[in-house]
Design a protein around this motif. Structure first.
Motif, PDB file in Angstrom:
ATOM      1  N   ASP A  88       0.819  -1.211   0.000  1.00 17.14           N
ATOM      2  CA  ASP A  88       0.000   0.000   0.000  1.00 17.14           C
ATOM      3  C   ASP A  88       0.856   1.266   0.000  1.00 17.14           C
ATOM      4  O   ASP A  88       0.315   2.381  -0.122  1.00 17.14           O
ATOM      5  N   THR A  89       2.153   1.107   0.142  1.00 15.89           N
ATOM      6  CA  THR A  89       3.055   2.254   0.142  1.00 15.89           C
ATOM      7  C   THR A  89       2.964   2.997  -1.182  1.00 15.89           C
ATOM      8  O   THR A  89       3.122   2.410  -2.255  1.00 15.89           O
ATOM      9  N   ALA A  90       2.671   4.284  -1.105  1.00 14.17           N
ATOM     10  CA  ALA A  90       2.494   5.090  -2.304  1.00 14.17           C
ATOM     11  C   ALA A  90       2.229   6.532  -1.897  1.00 14.17           C
ATOM     12  O   ALA A  90       1.983   6.826  -0.716  1.00 14.17           O
ATOM     13  N   VAL A  91       2.267   7.406  -2.872  1.00 18.26           N
ATOM     14  CA  VAL A  91       1.732   8.750  -2.681  1.00 18.26           C
ATOM     15  C   VAL A  91       0.247   8.697  -3.032  1.00 18.26           C
ATOM     16  O   VAL A  91      -0.115   8.209  -4.109  1.00 18.26           O
ATOM     17  N   TYR A  92      -0.563   9.168  -2.128  1.00 17.28           N
ATOM     18  CA  TYR A  92      -2.012   9.137  -2.310  1.00 17.28           C
ATOM     19  C   TYR A  92      -2.509  10.534  -2.699  1.00 17.28           C
ATOM     20  O   TYR A  92      -2.135  11.532  -2.067  1.00 17.28           O
ATOM     21  N   TYR A  93      -3.342  10.566  -3.723  1.00 10.62           N
ATOM     22  CA  TYR A  93      -3.892  11.817  -4.235  1.00 10.62           C
ATOM     23  C   TYR A  93      -5.419  11.779  -4.164  1.00 10.62           C
ATOM     24  O   TYR A  93      -6.034  10.756  -4.481  1.00 10.62           O
ATOM     25  N   CYS A  94      -6.012  12.898  -3.798  1.00  9.60           N
ATOM     26  CA  CYS A  94      -7.457  12.990  -3.916  1.00  9.60           C
ATOM     27  C   CYS A  94      -7.805  13.743  -5.195  1.00  9.60           C
ATOM     28  O   CYS A  94      -7.021  14.563  -5.685  1.00  9.60           O
TER      29      CYS A  94
END
Length: 113
Positions: A88-94
């Motif tokens: 699940d490691t990642a950069v998360y964007y809305c």
């Protein structure tokens, strides 16, 4: 329209985080909202989506672990992430969908022991 994501950080496998995305402007309640993520060296992918009427959809890899929700009174969308895994490691964007996609800056989630 401006989107501001927050809540990322370092968490151990099995842990939880809640991401928030605050939206400025008057179109939030009539817009679909999404959370995407981009892992290193990979494309950005949609993780969870919530429509203006509250219907939700998830990518298979997070079903049963992640929950997307929205608070129209606060112009905010959330992503509750439980049972986190290293993948699940990642950069998360809305994102906000209203005729076009609007993006916020990402927030980094690192799942590691």
């Amino acid at each position: 329209v401006q989107l501001q994501a927050s809540g990322g950080g370092l968490v151990q496998p099995g842990g939880s985080l809640r991401l928030s995305c605050a939206v400025s402007g008057s179109i939030f309640s009539s817009s679909a909202m999404g959370w995407y993520r981009q892992a290193p060296g990979k494309q950005r992918v949609l993780v969870a989506l919530i429509t203006s009427n509250g219907s939700t959809n998830y990518v298979d890899s997070v079903k049963g672990r992640f929950t997307i929700s929205r608070d129209n009174a606060k112009n905010t969308v959330y992503l509750q992430m439980n049972s986190l895994k290293p993948e699940d490691t990642a950069v998360y964007y809305c994102s906000l969908g209203h005729g076009r996609l609007y993006w916020g800056e990402g927030t980094l989630v690192t799942v590691s022991s």
